[in-house]
Design a protein around this motif. Structure first.
Motif, PDB file in Angstrom:
ATOM      1  N   ASP A 165       0.864  -1.122   0.056  1.00  0.00           N
ATOM      2  CA  ASP A 165       0.219   0.154  -0.070  1.00  0.00           C
ATOM      3  C   ASP A 165       0.945   1.224   0.022  1.00  0.00           C
ATOM      4  O   ASP A 165       1.827   1.150   0.787  1.00  0.00           O
ATOM      5  CB  ASP A 165      -0.902   0.107   1.380  1.00  0.00           C
ATOM      6  CG  ASP A 165      -2.155  -1.021   1.151  1.00  0.00           C
ATOM      7  OD1 ASP A 165      -2.409  -1.488  -0.061  1.00  0.00           O
ATOM      8  OD2 ASP A 165      -2.622  -1.119   2.075  1.00  0.00           O
ATOM      9  N   SER A 166       0.515   2.328  -0.543  1.00  0.00           N
ATOM     10  CA  SER A 166       1.016   3.363  -0.651  1.00  0.00           C
ATOM     11  C   SER A 166       0.704   4.148   0.666  1.00  0.00           C
ATOM     12  O   SER A 166      -0.173   3.812   1.288  1.00  0.00           O
ATOM     13  CB  SER A 166       0.575   4.520  -1.794  1.00  0.00           C
ATOM     14  OG  SER A 166       0.568   3.817  -3.002  1.00  0.00           O
ATOM     15  N   CYS A 167       1.937   5.151   1.298  1.00  0.00           N
ATOM     16  CA  CYS A 167       1.780   5.729   2.530  1.00  0.00           C
ATOM     17  C   CYS A 167       1.592   6.926   2.291  1.00  0.00           C
ATOM     18  O   CYS A 167       2.244   7.836   1.595  1.00  0.00           O
ATOM     19  CB  CYS A 167       2.958   5.380   3.198  1.00  0.00           C
ATOM     20  SG  CYS A 167       3.159   6.209   4.603  1.00  0.00           S
ATOM     21  N   PHE A 168       0.245   7.607   2.755  1.00  0.00           N
ATOM     22  CA  PHE A 168      -0.057   9.140   2.512  1.00  0.00           C
ATOM     23  C   PHE A 168       0.377   9.957   3.693  1.00  0.00           C
ATOM     24  O   PHE A 168      -0.171   9.550   4.788  1.00  0.00           O
ATOM     25  CB  PHE A 168      -1.555   9.232   2.206  1.00  0.00           C
ATOM     26  CG  PHE A 168      -1.956   8.745   0.917  1.00  0.00           C
ATOM     27  CD1 PHE A 168      -2.529   9.577  -0.144  1.00  0.00           C
ATOM     28  CD2 PHE A 168      -1.901   7.234   0.628  1.00  0.00           C
ATOM     29  CE1 PHE A 168      -2.784   9.015  -1.197  1.00  0.00           C
ATOM     30  CE2 PHE A 168      -2.399   6.941  -0.393  1.00  0.00           C
ATOM     31  CZ  PHE A 168      -2.807   7.778  -1.541  1.00  0.00           C
ATOM     32  N   LEU A 169       1.197  10.861   3.587  1.00  0.00           N
ATOM     33  CA  LEU A 169       1.440  11.802   4.576  1.00  0.00           C
ATOM     34  C   LEU A 169       0.643  13.035   4.478  1.00  0.00           C
ATOM     35  O   LEU A 169       0.587  13.811   3.137  1.00  0.00           O
ATOM     36  CB  LEU A 169       2.879  12.197   4.541  1.00  0.00           C
ATOM     37  CG  LEU A 169       3.383  13.540   5.432  1.00  0.00           C
ATOM     38  CD1 LEU A 169       3.232  12.966   6.839  1.00  0.00           C
ATOM     39  CD2 LEU A 169       4.799  13.800   5.193  1.00  0.00           C
TER      40      LEU A 169
ATOM     41  N   ARG B 247      -0.606  16.501  -0.283  1.00  0.00           N
ATOM     42  CA  ARG B 247      -0.110  15.395   0.346  1.00  0.00           C
ATOM     43  C   ARG B 247       1.382  15.041  -0.143  1.00  0.00           C
ATOM     44  O   ARG B 247       1.614  15.298  -1.351  1.00  0.00           O
ATOM     45  CB  ARG B 247      -0.988  14.222   0.174  1.00  0.00           C
ATOM     46  CG  ARG B 247      -1.099  14.029  -1.362  1.00  0.00           C
ATOM     47  CD  ARG B 247      -2.215  13.008  -1.705  1.00  0.00           C
ATOM     48  NE  ARG B 247      -2.277  12.644  -3.225  1.00  0.00           N
ATOM     49  CZ  ARG B 247      -3.313  13.394  -4.041  1.00  0.00           C
ATOM     50  NH1 ARG B 247      -3.917  14.480  -3.643  1.00  0.00           N
ATOM     51  NH2 ARG B 247      -3.251  12.897  -5.345  1.00  0.00           N
TER      52      ARG B 247
ATOM     53  N   ILE C 202       3.346  11.370  -0.887  1.00  0.00           N
ATOM     54  CA  ILE C 202       2.825   9.772  -0.918  1.00  0.00           C
ATOM     55  C   ILE C 202       4.505   9.094  -1.054  1.00  0.00           C
ATOM     56  O   ILE C 202       5.143   9.274  -2.013  1.00  0.00           O
ATOM     57  CB  ILE C 202       1.956   9.468  -2.009  1.00  0.00           C
ATOM     58  CG1 ILE C 202       0.930  10.263  -2.183  1.00  0.00           C
ATOM     59  CG2 ILE C 202       1.556   7.905  -1.948  1.00  0.00           C
ATOM     60  CD1 ILE C 202      -0.181  10.170  -3.146  1.00  0.00           C
ATOM     61  N   ALA C 203       4.433   8.100  -0.312  1.00  0.00           N
ATOM     62  CA  ALA C 203       5.494   6.963  -0.664  1.00  0.00           C
ATOM     63  C   ALA C 203       5.005   5.653  -1.233  1.00  0.00           C
ATOM     64  O   ALA C 203       4.073   5.136  -0.582  1.00  0.00           O
ATOM     65  CB  ALA C 203       6.256   6.564   0.814  1.00  0.00           C
TER      66      ALA C 203
ATOM     67  N   TRP D 127       9.011   8.944  -3.938  1.00  0.00           N
ATOM     68  CA  TRP D 127       8.396   9.960  -2.870  1.00  0.00           C
ATOM     69  C   TRP D 127       8.011  11.243  -3.564  1.00  0.00           C
ATOM     70  O   TRP D 127       8.773  11.770  -4.329  1.00  0.00           O
ATOM     71  CB  TRP D 127       9.664  10.151  -1.880  1.00  0.00           C
ATOM     72  CG  TRP D 127       9.525  11.140  -0.889  1.00  0.00           C
ATOM     73  CD1 TRP D 127       9.999  12.379  -0.494  1.00  0.00           C
ATOM     74  CD2 TRP D 127       8.488  10.925   0.156  1.00  0.00           C
ATOM     75  NE1 TRP D 127       9.499  12.981   0.545  1.00  0.00           N
ATOM     76  CE2 TRP D 127       8.623  12.052   1.365  1.00  0.00           C
ATOM     77  CE3 TRP D 127       7.679   9.987   0.655  1.00  0.00           C
ATOM     78  CZ2 TRP D 127       8.047  12.274   2.400  1.00  0.00           C
ATOM     79  CZ3 TRP D 127       6.940   9.997   1.868  1.00  0.00           C
ATOM     80  CH2 TRP D 127       7.020  11.098   2.488  1.00  0.00           C
TER      81      TRP D 127
ATOM     82  N   HIS E 278      -5.718  -2.107  -4.479  1.00  0.00           N
ATOM     83  CA  HIS E 278      -5.212  -0.717  -4.324  1.00  0.00           C
ATOM     84  C   HIS E 278      -6.154   0.365  -4.794  1.00  0.00           C
ATOM     85  O   HIS E 278      -6.137   1.216  -4.023  1.00  0.00           O
ATOM     86  CB  HIS E 278      -3.635  -0.683  -5.392  1.00  0.00           C
ATOM     87  CG  HIS E 278      -2.550  -1.402  -4.621  1.00  0.00           C
ATOM     88  ND1 HIS E 278      -1.707  -0.770  -3.862  1.00  0.00           N
ATOM     89  CD2 HIS E 278      -2.250  -2.380  -4.767  1.00  0.00           C
ATOM     90  CE1 HIS E 278      -0.946  -1.368  -3.396  1.00  0.00           C
ATOM     91  NE2 HIS E 278      -0.943  -2.691  -4.349  1.00  0.00           N
TER      92      HIS E 278
ATOM     93  N   LYS F 122      -9.175   1.832  -2.168  1.00  0.00           N
ATOM     94  CA  LYS F 122      -8.837   2.516  -1.079  1.00  0.00           C
ATOM     95  C   LYS F 122      -8.809   4.043  -1.033  1.00  0.00           C
ATOM     96  O   LYS F 122      -8.871   4.587  -2.168  1.00  0.00           O
ATOM     97  CB  LYS F 122      -7.500   2.174  -0.700  1.00  0.00           C
ATOM     98  CG  LYS F 122      -7.064   0.707  -0.225  1.00  0.00           C
ATOM     99  CD  LYS F 122      -5.695   0.342   0.053  1.00  0.00           C
ATOM    100  CE  LYS F 122      -5.731  -0.888   0.609  1.00  0.00           C
ATOM    101  NZ  LYS F 122      -5.889  -1.978  -0.492  1.00  0.00           N
TER     102      LYS F 122
END
Length: 332
Positions: free
Chosen positions: A43-47, A56, A58-59, A75, A250, A253
């Motif tokens: 899964d991608s990681c959302f900051l 945002r 995203i990683a 990134w 994916h 989500k």
């Protein structure tokens, strides 16, 4: 000894120039490898930021096997307020890691990589899913992604006679239509949203956070919708279409339109299948219905394109080498 390298955006652009078909080929191969299970795509990681709800970073970590056999992470930031300052909305870097040792190999400027892998995905979908060559293209959103997708569509042979562009920012719509007229000698004009949605091929490339197209809107049979920005369409609009995704888990989500459709219905029955499934002949959209392609954007695509560029840059001596980047290269 391991040497860490940097590939600048200027060199990325030079390596990508005129190589649209090569990028599409690598994106296609990455989709098929992912379909075969020769990949790891978490899964991608959302900051996110409480005071900037539209922004945002995203990683996207991933591993892609086969000839690529490389791990890495993109990134990428999206700060829409940059546009008002005349700056790019998105910026990105891509780190490539050696699969044998885990050591980082290179850092690539990746805004261009991200844009072309997205555009190649859209062009591949258009050539695979379109019921007939589109006579008209409706573009919703007039930014870099829209421009790059149009570039890849034309390179892939999708060359509509007329392009209609709608953007909430008239200057962006005007810039895109002018670019299309100058570069492709096509008829391009600014329109309202309804006129863009009425085209044979519709591209969404916006920064929308939630659906705004009227829930009652229905696309007609044979229309193909490239739902690149993922959050423009109401879930009921999707329920009246065939839905092809890049990856089901994916895409369902982060409150994408397909995710909202799943929440509304409580099932995934509205999902027709994946683009790789269509390429392999397992999935056949109904020609009597519209088709919506919704790609969440997989990190394996960035690896496929980034690794190819790294190998070419290595051969052409374009890499900026940093031999002292690692403080220790031996255990003792």
């Amino acid at each position: 000894m391991t040497v860490f390298s940097v590939l600048t955006g200027k060199d990325v652009d030079a390596l990508l120039a005129g190589r649209e078909q090569d990028v599409i080929t690598r994106v296609r191969a990455a989709y098929l490898a992912h379909d075969e299970g020769d990949s790891v795509n978490p899964d991608s990681c959302f900051l996110r930021f409480p005071e900037k709800p539209d922004s945002r970073i995203i990683a996207l970590p991933a591993y892609l096997g086969g000839e690529v056999n490389t791990a890495g992470v993109k990134w990428i930031s999206s700060f829409p307020a940059n546009v008002a300052r005349g700056e790019p909305r998105a910026s990105a870097v891509l780190v490539l890691n050696d699969y044998d040792t885990g050591r980082p190999l290179a850092l690539l400027e990746a805004a261009g990589i991200s844009a072309v892998r997205t555009a190649a995905s859209a062009a591949l979908a258009a050539t695979t899913l379109a019921a007939a060559p589109p006579g008209t293209l409706g573009v919703v959103g007039g930014g870099v992604i829209a421009r790059t997708v149009c570039q890849y569509l034309y390179a892939a042979g999708v060359q509509p006679a007329e392009v209609r562009c709608h953007d909430l920012d008239p200057a962006s719509a005007a810039a895109l239509t002018g670019h299309l007229r100058d570069r492709y000698a096509t008829t391009a004009r600014e329109t309202d949203l309804a006129a863009a949605l009425d085209c044979d091929l519709v591209l969404f490339a916006t920064t929308a956070l939630a659906p705004y197209v009227p829930p009652a809107h229905r696309f007609r049979p044979g229309q193909l919708v490239l739902n690149i920005s993922l959050r423009d369409l109401a879930p009921r609009t999707l329920l009246a279409a065939d839905n092809v995704l890049d990856d089901v888990e994916h895409c369902l989500k982060a409150d994408t339109s397909p995710h909202l459709a799943e929440q509304l219905t409580g099932t995934r029955d509205f999902v027709t299948g994946t683009l790789a499934g269509v390429l392999r002949g397992r999935v056949a959209p109904d020609a009597g219905r519209p088709t919506v392609f919704s790609p969440f954007g997989l990190g394996v695509l960035d690896l496929a394109v980034g690794h190819w560029l790294y190998e070419r840059a290595l051969k052409e001596d374009r890499l900026v080498r940093l031999p002292d980047f690692f403080s220790q290269t031996r255990r003792w």
